[in-house]
Design a protein around this motif. Structure first.
Motif, PDB file in Angstrom:
ATOM      1  N   THR A  17       0.861  -1.178   0.000  1.00  0.00           N
ATOM      2  CA  THR A  17       0.000   0.000   0.000  1.00  0.00           C
ATOM      3  C   THR A  17       0.897   1.227   0.000  1.00  0.00           C
ATOM      4  N   GLU A  18       0.476   2.236  -0.750  1.00  0.00           N
ATOM      5  CA  GLU A  18       1.259   3.453  -0.840  1.00  0.00           C
ATOM      6  C   GLU A  18       0.379   4.639  -0.482  1.00  0.00           C
ATOM      7  N   THR A  19       0.940   5.598   0.254  1.00  0.00           N
ATOM      8  CA  THR A  19       0.153   6.754   0.683  1.00  0.00           C
ATOM      9  C   THR A  19       0.513   8.021  -0.081  1.00  0.00           C
ATOM     10  N   VAL A  20       1.517   7.964  -0.943  1.00  0.00           N
ATOM     11  CA  VAL A  20       1.884   9.156  -1.702  1.00  0.00           C
ATOM     12  C   VAL A  20       1.059   9.243  -2.973  1.00  0.00           C
ATOM     13  N   SER A  21       1.019  10.411  -3.568  1.00  0.00           N
ATOM     14  CA  SER A  21       0.243  10.635  -4.778  1.00  0.00           C
ATOM     15  C   SER A  21       0.788   9.837  -5.947  1.00  0.00           C
ATOM     16  N   GLY A  22      -0.113   9.433  -6.822  1.00  0.00           N
ATOM     17  CA  GLY A  22       0.286   8.756  -8.048  1.00  0.00           C
ATOM     18  C   GLY A  22       0.613   9.736  -9.154  1.00  0.00           C
ATOM     19  N   ALA A  23       0.698  11.022  -8.814  1.00  0.00           N
ATOM     20  CA  ALA A  23       0.924  12.048  -9.816  1.00  0.00           C
ATOM     21  C   ALA A  23       2.290  11.913 -10.481  1.00  0.00           C
ATOM     22  N   SER A  24       3.276  11.427  -9.757  1.00  0.00           N
ATOM     23  CA  SER A  24       4.589  11.194 -10.348  1.00  0.00           C
ATOM     24  C   SER A  24       5.233  10.018  -9.629  1.00  0.00           C
ATOM     25  N   ASP A  50      -5.357   5.176 -12.167  1.00  0.00           N
ATOM     26  CA  ASP A  50      -4.773   6.382 -11.573  1.00  0.00           C
ATOM     27  C   ASP A  50      -3.999   6.069 -10.300  1.00  0.00           C
ATOM     28  N   ARG A  51      -4.131   4.865  -9.756  1.00  0.00           N
ATOM     29  CA  ARG A  51      -3.305   4.429  -8.624  1.00  0.00           C
ATOM     30  C   ARG A  51      -1.917   4.049  -9.117  1.00  0.00           C
ATOM     31  N   LEU A  52      -1.816   3.671 -10.384  1.00  0.00           N
ATOM     32  CA  LEU A  52      -0.533   3.303 -10.977  1.00  0.00           C
ATOM     33  C   LEU A  52       0.224   4.562 -11.394  1.00  0.00           C
ATOM     34  N   GLY A  53      -0.489   5.507 -11.985  1.00  0.00           N
ATOM     35  CA  GLY A  53       0.119   6.764 -12.411  1.00  0.00           C
ATOM     36  C   GLY A  53      -0.925   7.634 -13.077  1.00  0.00           C
ATOM     37  N   ARG A  54      -0.702   8.929 -13.064  1.00  0.00           N
ATOM     38  CA  ARG A  54      -1.667   9.838 -13.684  1.00  0.00           C
ATOM     39  C   ARG A  54      -1.099  10.502 -14.924  1.00  0.00           C
ATOM     40  N   ASP A  55       0.041  10.053 -15.337  1.00  0.00           N
ATOM     41  CA  ASP A  55       0.672  10.567 -16.538  1.00  0.00           C
ATOM     42  C   ASP A  55       0.762   9.399 -17.512  1.00  0.00           C
ATOM     43  N   VAL A  90      -6.281  -0.416 -24.457  1.00  0.00           N
ATOM     44  CA  VAL A  90      -7.201   0.137 -23.462  1.00  0.00           C
ATOM     45  C   VAL A  90      -6.417   0.799 -22.331  1.00  0.00           C
ATOM     46  N   MET A  91      -5.307   0.182 -21.901  1.00  0.00           N
ATOM     47  CA  MET A  91      -4.472   0.772 -20.838  1.00  0.00           C
ATOM     48  C   MET A  91      -3.935   2.137 -21.276  1.00  0.00           C
ATOM     49  N   THR A  92      -3.539   2.242 -22.527  1.00  0.00           N
ATOM     50  CA  THR A  92      -3.033   3.520 -23.047  1.00  0.00           C
ATOM     51  C   THR A  92      -4.125   4.580 -22.971  1.00  0.00           C
ATOM     52  N   VAL A  93      -5.322   4.221 -23.403  1.00  0.00           N
ATOM     53  CA  VAL A  93      -6.441   5.169 -23.367  1.00  0.00           C
ATOM     54  C   VAL A  93      -6.772   5.547 -21.922  1.00  0.00           C
ATOM     55  N   LEU A  94      -6.808   4.553 -21.026  1.00  0.00           N
ATOM     56  CA  LEU A  94      -7.102   4.839 -19.623  1.00  0.00           C
ATOM     57  C   LEU A  94      -6.034   5.750 -19.010  1.00  0.00           C
ATOM     58  N   MET A  96      -4.323   7.988 -20.615  1.00  0.00           N
ATOM     59  CA  MET A  96      -4.572   9.330 -21.152  1.00  0.00           C
ATOM     60  C   MET A  96      -5.733   9.996 -20.412  1.00  0.00           C
ATOM     61  N   VAL A  97      -6.778   9.229 -20.123  1.00  0.00           N
ATOM     62  CA  VAL A  97      -7.932   9.770 -19.402  1.00  0.00           C
ATOM     63  C   VAL A  97      -7.516  10.193 -17.992  1.00  0.00           C
ATOM     64  N   ALA A  98      -6.703   9.375 -17.315  1.00  0.00           N
ATOM     65  CA  ALA A  98      -6.246   9.709 -15.967  1.00  0.00           C
ATOM     66  C   ALA A  98      -5.424  10.995 -15.984  1.00  0.00           C
ATOM     67  N   GLN A  99      -4.574  11.149 -16.995  1.00  0.00           N
ATOM     68  CA  GLN A  99      -3.766  12.356 -17.111  1.00  0.00           C
ATOM     69  C   GLN A  99      -4.652  13.581 -17.352  1.00  0.00           C
ATOM     70  N   MET A 100      -5.636  13.438 -18.216  1.00  0.00           N
ATOM     71  CA  MET A 100      -6.555  14.544 -18.503  1.00  0.00           C
ATOM     72  C   MET A 100      -7.353  14.908 -17.246  1.00  0.00           C
ATOM     73  N   GLU A 101      -7.795  13.899 -16.515  1.00  0.00           N
ATOM     74  CA  GLU A 101      -8.547  14.133 -15.285  1.00  0.00           C
ATOM     75  C   GLU A 101      -7.700  14.912 -14.279  1.00  0.00           C
ATOM     76  N   ARG A 102      -6.421  14.556 -14.168  1.00  0.00           N
ATOM     77  CA  ARG A 102      -5.517  15.268 -13.248  1.00  0.00           C
ATOM     78  C   ARG A 102      -5.379  16.734 -13.664  1.00  0.00           C
ATOM     79  N   ARG A 103      -5.265  16.981 -14.954  1.00  0.00           N
ATOM     80  CA  ARG A 103      -5.170  18.370 -15.429  1.00  0.00           C
ATOM     81  C   ARG A 103      -6.431  19.154 -15.098  1.00  0.00           C
ATOM     82  N   PHE A 104      -7.595  18.530 -15.270  1.00  0.00           N
ATOM     83  CA  PHE A 104      -8.858  19.196 -14.940  1.00  0.00           C
ATOM     84  C   PHE A 104      -8.929  19.526 -13.451  1.00  0.00           C
ATOM     85  N   ILE A 105      -8.514  18.599 -12.607  1.00  0.00           N
ATOM     86  CA  ILE A 105      -8.535  18.828 -11.162  1.00  0.00           C
ATOM     87  C   ILE A 105      -7.637  20.005 -10.806  1.00  0.00           C
ATOM     88  N   LYS A 106      -6.422  20.015 -11.342  1.00  0.00           N
ATOM     89  CA  LYS A 106      -5.485  21.110 -11.050  1.00  0.00           C
ATOM     90  C   LYS A 106      -6.031  22.448 -11.554  1.00  0.00           C
TER      91      LYS A 106
END
Length: 167
Positions: A17-24, A50-55, A90-94, A96-106
């Motif tokens: 289990t990891e408690t740091v952000s998946g942002a990088s 997005d638990r694996l990475g957001r980029d 599908v993983m590639t598309v997902l 991309m969606v996670a990265q876009m979602e992170r940009r929207f949140i920021k």
């Protein structure tokens, strides 16, 4: 906490289990440990992409590292695996969606902060420590540790207040 894997699905494997952000990938020691221990035929299971990475690039790099070890990646929600070529697409598309979602949140967060700052009522966060008292206690000869105990804050906060005067 952001689990890399859901322990209910992992009966015989290693659960981390990891408690740091998946942002990088910076400071993601648990992920680094998992990747280092992957052996041929292993499967890295994550609850969501997005638990694996957001980029997108980072997600694809992690999948590539797993491929190099002849291991597979499986995402539980939605269920996708890299065992087949379609799963990789599908993983590639997902990713991309996670990265876009992170940009929207920021972007929404930045807009909210700007809106709050433009409001004349906004004055920033409330000061929880009496800075004058910190300076007075320090000037009276108390050490930063003693000041921190007296005020009920961390020694680092005392140093920040005292150093802010100097700058």
């Amino acid at each position: 906490m952001h689990p890399l894997v859901d322990p209910t699905f992992c009966q015989h494997g290693l659960v981390r289990t990891e408690t740091v952000s998946g942002a990088s990938r910076d400071q993601r020691l648990e992920l680094a440990t998992l990747l280092a221990f992957l052996r041929p035929g292993d499967e890295l299971i994550v609850t969501r992409i997005d638990r694996l990475g957001r980029d997108t690039r980072d997600v694809l790099n992690i999948i590539h590292e797993c491929d190099e070890r002849d291991a597979h990646v499986t995402v539980l929600d939605p269920h996708v695996t890299t065992r087949g070529e379609m799963g990789r697409i599908v993983m590639t598309v997902l990713g991309m969606v996670a990265q876009m979602e992170r940009r929207f949140i920021k972007e929404r967060q930045r807009e909210g902060i700007e809106r709050a700052k433009s409001n004349p009522v906004y004055k920033g966060g409330k000061k929880r420590i009496d800075r004058d008292r910190v300076r007075h206690l320090s000037a009276s000869g108390l050490s930063p540790s003693a000041v921190a105990r007296e005020i009920g804050c961390s020694r680092m906060q005392v140093y920040r207040i005292l150093n802010a005067e100097v700058e």
